[in-house]
Design a protein around this motif. Structure first.
Motif, PDB file in Angstrom:
ATOM      1  N   GLU A   1     -14.396  21.716  33.202  1.00 35.85           N
ATOM      2  CA  GLU A   1     -13.511  22.867  33.351  1.00 35.85           C
ATOM      3  C   GLU A   1     -12.396  22.869  32.301  1.00 35.85           C
ATOM      4  N   THR A   2     -11.932  21.696  31.908  1.00 38.17           N
ATOM      5  CA  THR A   2     -10.843  21.613  30.943  1.00 38.17           C
ATOM      6  C   THR A   2     -11.307  21.953  29.528  1.00 38.17           C
TER       7      THR A   2
ATOM      8  N   LYS B   1     -15.096  21.900  39.430  1.00 39.26           N
ATOM      9  CA  LYS B   1     -14.303  20.754  39.867  1.00 39.26           C
ATOM     10  C   LYS B   1     -13.253  20.424  38.811  1.00 39.26           C
ATOM     11  N   SER B   2     -12.194  19.754  39.249  1.00 42.32           N
ATOM     12  CA  SER B   2     -11.243  19.222  38.274  1.00 42.32           C
ATOM     13  C   SER B   2     -11.963  18.223  37.375  1.00 42.32           C
TER      14      SER B   2
ATOM     15  N   ILE C   1      -1.303  27.166  39.294  1.00 39.20           N
ATOM     16  CA  ILE C   1      -2.153  25.994  39.085  1.00 39.20           C
ATOM     17  C   ILE C   1      -1.938  25.443  37.678  1.00 39.20           C
TER      18      ILE C   1
ATOM     19  N   PRO D   1      -6.617  26.621  43.948  1.00 33.23           N
ATOM     20  CA  PRO D   1      -6.862  25.274  43.441  1.00 33.23           C
ATOM     21  C   PRO D   1      -8.319  24.859  43.670  1.00 33.23           C
ATOM     22  N   PRO D   2      -8.859  23.957  42.838  1.00 33.66           N
ATOM     23  CA  PRO D   2      -8.104  23.202  41.832  1.00 33.66           C
ATOM     24  C   PRO D   2      -8.049  23.837  40.448  1.00 33.66           C
ATOM     25  N   VAL D   3      -8.943  24.833  40.154  1.00 30.32           N
ATOM     26  CA  VAL D   3      -9.031  25.315  38.768  1.00 30.32           C
ATOM     27  C   VAL D   3      -8.936  26.841  38.676  1.00 30.32           C
TER      28      VAL D   3
END
Length: 276
Positions: free
Chosen positions: A263-264, A258-259, A58, A23-25
């Motif tokens: 990243e998304t 980082k979240s 995750i 985590p987190p990614v």
């Protein structure tokens, strides 16, 4: 182990599950390599094992890019693997050639290293709504290092492979299926049941018949090992160049590691770097 990042579950003597959990990614890095090496060594040597499924703990991330924050020597100090290749391509080559069937169950982002691990597996199945595959690296002035240039053209043809690699954008699960990036994509609610049923079906068959059949398919379809090593050498050199360092710095400042949105939607964000 408190810093365990890869978990092995022996669901039966013939079916194992390998779960990625950083985590987190779900970033991949030098601390992950020895843990995955230990598991792949067990996969290669177990006499009863027939099928291994790779998944993630995750939400939203199967496995993403390499750890840009770790000191470079943490990676360069890892010795070559059993094949003589650098550690990461060594693991991928050994997984591809192991005498068992490997399945990537992709739910979330399988980009960068995650795509490379998926491509090293024998079979890939994706969540239609949640899977994202791709290679962002060229958008960050980096040459990918885990053999996607050797594997992708063999799966989807030259033009589509170049679109994936040079476009450096996110590829959703349904498009990945149409391109041949994955075997099939499923509605998310159906993915687990399909992979479980297929894994158990294959595991019910004779191991020697499985491994010998796979070996002949390997001869016809896998790239030679030296291609994997050459890509990693060029990748490492590209990361050290000033333009790659500039772009990585911009991504880190905007939220890489980082979240959050970078990243998304990494494919989108590398496409903005030329403007920043």
């Amino acid at each position: 182990m408190s810093n365990q990042l890869v978990f092995l579950t022996r669901e039966s003597p013939t079916v194992w599950r390998v779960t990625l959990n950083n985590p987190p990614v779900n970033i991949f890095g030098p601390k992950t390599i020895p843990q995955l090496d230990e598991i792949i060594t067990a996969i290669e040597s177990d006499e009863q094992l027939k099928v291994v499924v790779f998944d993630s703990a995750i939400d939203g991330f199967f496995l993403t890019h390499y750890d840009f924050l770790s000191p470079a020597e943490e990676t360069t100090n890892i010795p070559p693997g059993a094949t003589g290749l650098p550690p990461w391509p060594d693991l991928l080559v050994r997984l591809s050639r192991a005498p068992v069937v490997s399945i990537a169950k992709i739910r979330g982002r399988a980009t960068g290293c995650g795509s490379e691990l998926s491509l090293a597996c024998d079979l890939r199945f994706a969540s239609r709504e949640k899977a994202i595959l791709g290679h962002f690296e060229v958008g960050a002035a980096i040459v990918p290092g885990g053999c996607p240039m050797a594997r992708l053209p063999r799966l989807m043809g030259r033009g589509r492979a170049l679109e994936v690699l040079l476009g450096a954008d996110d590829i959703p699960g349904d498009l990945a299926e149409r391109y041949g990036y994955v075997n099939r994509s499923f509605p998310d609610a159906e993915l687990d049941a399909f992979v479980d049923l297929l894994a158990r079906r294959i595991a019910s068959f004779d191991k020697r018949a499985i491994s010998e059949t796979k070996r002949f398919v390997d001869v016809a379809s896998l790239p030679p090992d030296y291609e994997a090593g050459a890509e990693m050498i060029v990748c490492n050199a590209s990361i050290a160049r000033p333009e790659a360092q500039r772009r990585i710095k911009l991504l880190l400042e905007r939220g890489l590691h980082k979240s959050g949105d970078v990243e998304t939607r990494l494919g989108y964000h590398v496409g903005q770097l030329g403007n920043g």
